[in-house]
Design an enzyme around this catalytic site. Structure first.
Site, PDB file in Angstrom:
ATOM      1  N   ASN A   1       0.803  -1.231   0.000  1.00 57.00           N
ATOM      2  CA  ASN A   1       0.000   0.000   0.000  1.00 57.00           C
ATOM      3  C   ASN A   1       0.833   1.277   0.000  1.00 57.00           C
ATOM      4  O   ASN A   1       0.284   2.364  -0.141  1.00 57.00           O
ATOM      5  CB  ASN A   1      -0.933   0.003   1.214  1.00 57.00           C
ATOM      6  CG  ASN A   1      -2.001  -1.065   1.120  1.00 57.00           C
ATOM      7  OD1 ASN A   1      -2.388  -1.478   0.022  1.00 57.00           O
ATOM      8  ND2 ASN A   1      -2.475  -1.547   2.260  1.00 57.00           N
TER       9      ASN A   1
ATOM     10  N   LYS B   1       3.729   4.125  -1.142  1.00 54.93           N
ATOM     11  CA  LYS B   1       4.157   4.783  -2.378  1.00 54.93           C
ATOM     12  C   LYS B   1       5.540   4.270  -2.794  1.00 54.93           C
ATOM     13  O   LYS B   1       6.364   3.959  -1.943  1.00 54.93           O
ATOM     14  CB  LYS B   1       4.205   6.289  -2.146  1.00 54.93           C
ATOM     15  CG  LYS B   1       4.790   7.104  -3.285  1.00 54.93           C
ATOM     16  CD  LYS B   1       4.743   8.578  -2.946  1.00 54.93           C
ATOM     17  CE  LYS B   1       5.657   9.386  -3.860  1.00 54.93           C
ATOM     18  NZ  LYS B   1       5.397   9.155  -5.286  1.00 54.93           N
TER      19      LYS B   1
ATOM     20  N   LYS C   1       6.185   1.963  -5.702  1.00 49.94           N
ATOM     21  CA  LYS C   1       6.253   0.713  -6.464  1.00 49.94           C
ATOM     22  C   LYS C   1       6.728   0.964  -7.897  1.00 49.94           C
ATOM     23  O   LYS C   1       7.669   0.338  -8.370  1.00 49.94           O
ATOM     24  CB  LYS C   1       4.887   0.019  -6.448  1.00 49.94           C
ATOM     25  CG  LYS C   1       4.440  -0.407  -5.051  1.00 49.94           C
ATOM     26  CD  LYS C   1       3.053  -0.999  -5.044  1.00 49.94           C
ATOM     27  CE  LYS C   1       1.971   0.038  -5.202  1.00 49.94           C
ATOM     28  NZ  LYS C   1       1.881   0.966  -4.044  1.00 49.94           N
ATOM     29  N   THR C   2       6.066   1.906  -8.559  1.00 51.27           N
ATOM     30  CA  THR C   2       6.479   2.242  -9.921  1.00 51.27           C
ATOM     31  C   THR C   2       7.819   2.952  -9.915  1.00 51.27           C
ATOM     32  O   THR C   2       8.670   2.710 -10.780  1.00 51.27           O
ATOM     33  CB  THR C   2       5.411   3.122 -10.597  1.00 51.27           C
ATOM     34  OG1 THR C   2       4.192   2.383 -10.717  1.00 51.27           O
ATOM     35  CG2 THR C   2       5.862   3.568 -11.978  1.00 51.27           C
ATOM     36  N   THR C   3       8.021   3.821  -8.939  1.00 51.01           N
ATOM     37  CA  THR C   3       9.282   4.557  -8.849  1.00 51.01           C
ATOM     38  C   THR C   3      10.470   3.599  -8.752  1.00 51.01           C
ATOM     39  O   THR C   3      11.499   3.802  -9.410  1.00 51.01           O
ATOM     40  CB  THR C   3       9.260   5.500  -7.633  1.00 51.01           C
ATOM     41  OG1 THR C   3       8.131   6.367  -7.735  1.00 51.01           O
ATOM     42  CG2 THR C   3      10.531   6.322  -7.552  1.00 51.01           C
TER      43      THR C   3
ATOM     44  N   ARG D   1      18.752   1.914 -14.485  1.00 50.60           N
ATOM     45  CA  ARG D   1      20.011   1.186 -14.292  1.00 50.60           C
ATOM     46  C   ARG D   1      20.318   0.296 -15.488  1.00 50.60           C
ATOM     47  O   ARG D   1      21.458   0.241 -15.975  1.00 50.60           O
ATOM     48  CB  ARG D   1      19.917   0.353 -13.017  1.00 50.60           C
ATOM     49  CG  ARG D   1      21.130  -0.522 -12.752  1.00 50.60           C
ATOM     50  CD  ARG D   1      20.955  -1.293 -11.452  1.00 50.60           C
ATOM     51  NE  ARG D   1      21.048  -0.395 -10.314  1.00 50.60           N
ATOM     52  CZ  ARG D   1      20.581  -0.695  -9.089  1.00 50.60           C
ATOM     53  NH1 ARG D   1      19.975  -1.847  -8.876  1.00 50.60           N
ATOM     54  NH2 ARG D   1      20.731   0.164  -8.105  1.00 50.60           N
TER      55      ARG D   1
ATOM     56  N   PHE E   1      -7.539   6.087 -14.048  1.00 48.74           N
ATOM     57  CA  PHE E   1      -7.747   5.219 -12.900  1.00 48.74           C
ATOM     58  C   PHE E   1      -9.162   4.650 -12.903  1.00 48.74           C
ATOM     59  O   PHE E   1     -10.122   5.326 -13.248  1.00 48.74           O
ATOM     60  CB  PHE E   1      -7.489   5.997 -11.610  1.00 48.74           C
ATOM     61  CG  PHE E   1      -6.062   6.418 -11.478  1.00 48.74           C
ATOM     62  CD1 PHE E   1      -5.086   5.510 -11.126  1.00 48.74           C
ATOM     63  CD2 PHE E   1      -5.685   7.731 -11.738  1.00 48.74           C
ATOM     64  CE1 PHE E   1      -3.758   5.892 -11.006  1.00 48.74           C
ATOM     65  CE2 PHE E   1      -4.367   8.123 -11.627  1.00 48.74           C
ATOM     66  CZ  PHE E   1      -3.401   7.203 -11.261  1.00 48.74           C
TER      67      PHE E   1
ATOM     68  N   TRP F   1     -11.304   4.035 -10.659  1.00 46.52           N
ATOM     69  CA  TRP F   1     -12.344   4.630  -9.822  1.00 46.52           C
ATOM     70  C   TRP F   1     -12.919   5.908 -10.425  1.00 46.52           C
ATOM     71  O   TRP F   1     -13.892   6.450  -9.918  1.00 46.52           O
ATOM     72  CB  TRP F   1     -11.828   4.896  -8.416  1.00 46.52           C
ATOM     73  CG  TRP F   1     -10.528   5.624  -8.357  1.00 46.52           C
ATOM     74  CD1 TRP F   1     -10.333   6.967  -8.334  1.00 46.52           C
ATOM     75  CD2 TRP F   1      -9.224   5.031  -8.283  1.00 46.52           C
ATOM     76  NE1 TRP F   1      -8.994   7.262  -8.265  1.00 46.52           N
ATOM     77  CE2 TRP F   1      -8.289   6.095  -8.224  1.00 46.52           C
ATOM     78  CE3 TRP F   1      -8.762   3.718  -8.270  1.00 46.52           C
ATOM     79  CZ2 TRP F   1      -6.916   5.875  -8.162  1.00 46.52           C
ATOM     80  CZ3 TRP F   1      -7.391   3.501  -8.205  1.00 46.52           C
ATOM     81  CH2 TRP F   1      -6.492   4.571  -8.146  1.00 46.52           C
TER      82      TRP F   1
ATOM     83  N   GLU G   1       1.325  -1.494 -12.793  1.00 44.63           N
ATOM     84  CA  GLU G   1      -0.049  -1.550 -12.283  1.00 44.63           C
ATOM     85  C   GLU G   1      -0.808  -2.773 -12.804  1.00 44.63           C
ATOM     86  O   GLU G   1      -2.037  -2.766 -12.884  1.00 44.63           O
ATOM     87  CB  GLU G   1      -0.783  -0.247 -12.628  1.00 44.63           C
ATOM     88  CG  GLU G   1      -0.139   0.969 -11.956  1.00 44.63           C
ATOM     89  CD  GLU G   1      -0.682   2.296 -12.455  1.00 44.63           C
ATOM     90  OE1 GLU G   1      -1.073   2.356 -13.635  1.00 44.63           O
ATOM     91  OE2 GLU G   1      -0.715   3.254 -11.675  1.00 44.63           O
TER      92      GLU G   1
END
Length: 222
Positions: free
Chosen positions: A60, A62, A64-66, A74, A115, A117, A152
């Site tokens: 949950n 912040k 994950k994508t970063t 790399r 998104f 939602w 995602e």
């Protein structure tokens, strides 16, 4: 500072990079390590096992994508072939990472409608996600990439738009052995976690929006 002192202050990754990938022959015990850990490192070095990893960034928190984008950066620096698909980002998205990757010649393709939602037509959202997976399969199987990101993608699995078991079976049969595949998103299905080689869970401790009412900011979130 002597050369020995300089090396002692480097991270293991930096030391490996400085030696251009050559195997280290120093068998001395690292600070804070144990004999058992050192013996395991020596066994791993001797076996020289390599494989294309399945990497999952979930949780949950912040980042994950970063974190996934960090791997792409790399790998690009190592002249590896890099690409990916973003499953929820709008197909016309123009976020900072997409601008940067375009300048670097890296194709990360948004294939969603925003998104879920805020979707006005979930059937269309689902159709775009399924089309994204079909596109991903073609690119993964093409052999044209060393690193590929499914950003995602866990949402697509959790909503049942693509069956998790079918995805895993397909990857077992068609993912090139040395391709590193990164999958991001909350609530990664347990079957995917079991299948993956590397799983990291991002845990939210503090968040500026929740704790201070600070909205997403340019260069940090988008």
């Amino acid at each position: 500072m002597t050369s020995e002192e300089h090396l002692s202050q480097q991270t293991p990754e930096a030391a490996n990079d400085a030696s251009n990938g050559d195997e280290q022959t120093d068998t001395s015990l690292r600070p804070g390590s144990t004999v058992a850990a050192q013996e395991r490192r020596e066994v791993v070095r001797a076996n020289r096992v390599q494989k294309g990893l399945v990497i999952v960034n979930t949780g949950n928190g912040k980042g994950k994508t970063t974190a996934a984008l960090g791997i792409l950066l790399r790998a690009w620096g190592r002249d590896m072939r890099v690409g990916g698909i973003q499953f929820l980002k709008h197909e016309n998205a123009n976020y900072g990472e997409l601008r940067a990757l375009k300048r670097m010649g890296i194709e990360l393709t948004p294939m969603g409608d925003g998104f879920t939602w805020t979707s006005r037509d979930l059937d269309e959202t689902q159709a775009k996600a399924v089309h994204g997976w079909e596109t991903a399969k073609a690119r993964i199987a093409s052999g044209a990439y060393d690193i590929f990101l499914l950003d995602e993608f866990t949402y697509v699995l959790n909503y049942g738009w693509v069956d998790t078991t079918d995805v895993i079976d397909w990857l077992r049969q068609h993912k090139p052995p040395m391709l590193h595949l990164i999958i991001t998103g909350r609530n990664a299905p347990q079957a995917l976690i079991d299948f993956a080689d590397l799983v990291t869970e991002m845990r939210e401790v503090k968040h500026p929006f929740r704790d201070q009412g600070i909205r997403a900011q340019k260069g940090v979130e988008y």
